[in-house]
Design an enzyme around this catalytic site. Structure first.
Site, PDB file in Angstrom:
ATOM      1  N   ASP A 103      -1.740   6.410   6.474  1.00  7.84           N
ATOM      2  CA  ASP A 103      -2.805   5.613   5.867  1.00  7.84           C
ATOM      3  C   ASP A 103      -3.178   4.525   6.879  1.00  7.84           C
ATOM      4  OD1 ASP A 103      -4.404   3.834   4.529  1.00  7.84           O
ATOM      5  OD2 ASP A 103      -2.983   3.408   2.913  1.00  7.84           O
ATOM      6  N   TRP A 148       0.820  -1.212   0.000  1.00  2.00           N
ATOM      7  CA  TRP A 148       0.000   0.000   0.000  1.00  2.00           C
ATOM      8  C   TRP A 148       0.850   1.256   0.000  1.00  2.00           C
ATOM      9  CZ3 TRP A 148      -4.392  -0.532  -2.035  1.00  2.00           C
ATOM     10  CH2 TRP A 148      -5.121  -1.715  -1.864  1.00  2.00           C
ATOM     11  N   LYS A 162     -12.611  -1.940   6.372  1.00  2.00           N
ATOM     12  CA  LYS A 162     -11.854  -2.879   7.209  1.00  2.00           C
ATOM     13  C   LYS A 162     -12.258  -2.763   8.670  1.00  2.00           C
ATOM     14  CE  LYS A 162      -8.643  -3.014   3.590  1.00  2.00           C
ATOM     15  NZ  LYS A 162      -7.800  -2.169   2.761  1.00  2.00           N
TER      16      LYS A 162
HETATM   17  C1  LIG Z   1      -7.299  -1.625   1.711  1.00  2.00           C
HETATM   18  C2  LIG Z   1      -6.248  -0.596   1.830  1.00  2.00           C
HETATM   19  C3  LIG Z   1      -6.167   0.484   0.933  1.00  2.00           C
HETATM   20  C4  LIG Z   1      -7.093   0.635  -0.256  1.00  2.00           C
HETATM   21  O1  LIG Z   1      -8.338   1.052   0.166  1.00  2.00           O
HETATM   22  P1  LIG Z   1      -9.480   1.471  -0.897  1.00  2.00           P
HETATM   23  O2  LIG Z   1     -10.543   2.022   0.014  1.00  2.00           O
HETATM   24  O3  LIG Z   1      -9.873   0.226  -1.601  1.00  2.00           O
HETATM   25  O4  LIG Z   1      -8.929   2.483  -1.815  1.00  2.00           O
HETATM   26  C5  LIG Z   1      -5.178   1.424   1.128  1.00  2.00           C
HETATM   27  N1  LIG Z   1      -4.323   1.327   2.153  1.00  2.00           N
HETATM   28  C6  LIG Z   1      -4.354   0.299   3.045  1.00  2.00           C
HETATM   29  C7  LIG Z   1      -3.376   0.250   4.164  1.00  2.00           C
HETATM   30  C8  LIG Z   1      -5.333  -0.684   2.897  1.00  2.00           C
HETATM   31  O5  LIG Z   1      -5.374  -1.701   3.780  1.00  2.00           O
END
Ligand SMILES: *Cc1c(COP(=O)(O)O)cnc(C)c1O
Length: 359
Positions: free
Chosen positions: A171, A102, A195
């Site tokens: 993030d 990511w 998540k």
């Molecule tokens: C799942 C995830 C993403 C992507 O998320 P989207 O909402 O599908 O764009 C980005 N960063 C991390 C750490 C993730 O686990």
């Protein structure tokens, strides 16, 4: 319906109580005489929901008053571009850690807007370790430092918050609300909802007020944090149903005792699973112990030929979506807030039985 434990990485398991509440409230929401999906975001019922959910998130995370909370669409991935667009503020460089899949994607997007300085790179060790902070190469002229506290695919998680003399951007898609953090150490925190917050279609951005309002020229109005902040995240129609689900998850988290209680539960869950993995030669997790994720636990079978059989038998035992990411193979158990200790205990019991039969 029999009890199933869903180890999906995202969209992921929701608390059962929240699903039941969604079912009970589906047709009629509050005094609205219609579903929450069918009412105006500007009506009294939804406005009250929006305000209360923000307050609950502020309470849960202890968010200081000089931070705005934005409820947006576009997922975490749209923040990969919104962050440089909003935070470069005239500078031409930014610092990024490269600790997994990511952060790599965030870097690729940032490179379209600025020169990216990689301050530490875990690709050499296949994302199983993080170099000591003292060894990082940080460019002091960078506008900010971006990192990924929990790398969802390799299961690599920081056990500290880097302290740098520039805005820190995180993030937190796969670790937000899993334990207490000090929001005041961050410039921007962002997360997709699917998540640990609720369902897909919503992302939450927590941004320090002084960082808002310096967007790069000629970018979409929607991508300016100021547009969202000045309009209470309702410049255009927000994701009303995902926002509603998030509001119910926040209430559920408060009932569980908040983030200090969740941290204890999550730590115990993770320890139970890692102990089972480490206690056997049949299973393996390659991540440096200190940086093992509480939320995503990848593991391999010593005999990879058994992978399909393991997954099939696990599913027959109500333990679903354990297949690892295609880049790593093996298994991955994502054990976010909604996964109870019983789910972990059942997984561990299954793993031990499977080893006895096939080891
Ligand atoms: C799942 C995830 C993403 C992507 O998320 P989207 O909402 O599908 O764009 C980005 N960063 C991390 C750490 C993730 O686990």
């Amino acid at each position: 319906m029999s009890q199933v434990y869903n180890f999906s990485a995202g969209p992921a398991m929701l608390p059962k109580q929240v699903l039941q509440l969604m079912q009970a409230e589906l047709l009629e929401y509050g005094s609205a005489k219609a579903s929450v999906m069918e009412i105006s975001h500007r009506g009294a019922d939804f406005m009250a929901l929006a305000q209360k959910s923000e307050q609950n998130l502020r309470d849960l995370m202890n968010i200081p008053d000089h931070y705005k909370v934005l409820f947006m669409q576009g997922g975490a991935s749209s923040q990969f571009s919104m962050v440089p667009i909003n935070l470069l503020r005239g500078k031409t460089k930014a610092n990024y850690t490269h600790t997994g899949h990511w952060s790599k994607k965030a870097i690729a997007e940032a490179q379209r807007y600025c020169s990216v300085n990689i301050c530490t790179d875990s690709s050499d060790n296949k994302y199983t370790d993080i170099a000591d902070f003292e060894c990082w190469n940080i460019d002091e002229d960078g506008a900010y430092l971006h990192y990924t506290p929990n790398e969802t695919i390799a299961g690599l998680e920081f056990d500290y918050t880097p302290e740098v003399g520039m805005p820190l951007v995180a993030d937190m898609s796969s670790s937000i609300l899993s334990r207490e953090i000090d929001v005041s150490k961050y410039g921007v925190i962002y997360a997709g909802a699917q998540k640990n917050i609720g369902i897909a279609g919503l992302s939450i951005i927590i941004v320090r007020e002084d960082l808002i309002g310096n967007v790069v020229q000629n970018q979409p109005i929607l991508f300016d944090y100021a547009t969202q902040a000045n309009n209470d995240s309702m410049y255009n129609t927000p994701s009303t149903y995902p926002w509603y689900v998030a509001s119910r998850v926040f209430e559920w988290l408060k009932e569980q005792g908040g983030l200090s209680a969740m941290a204890k539960i999550n730590e115990r869950k993770a320890k139970t699973l890692y102990k089972a993995i480490d206690g056997s030669d049949f299973y393996l997790n390659p991540v440096t112990k200190r940086y093992r994720s509480w939320m995503n636990v990848p593991f391999l079978l010593a005999n990879e030929d058994l992978n399909p059989f393991f997954l099939e038998k696990a599913a027959n035992n109500g333990l679903i979506t354990l297949k690892g990411h295609r880049s790593l193979g093996g298994m991955r158990a994502s054990i976010y807030n909604a996964m109870p200790q019983e789910g972990i205990d059942q997984l561990v019991a299954f793993m031990q039985d499977f080893e006895k039969e096939n080891g």
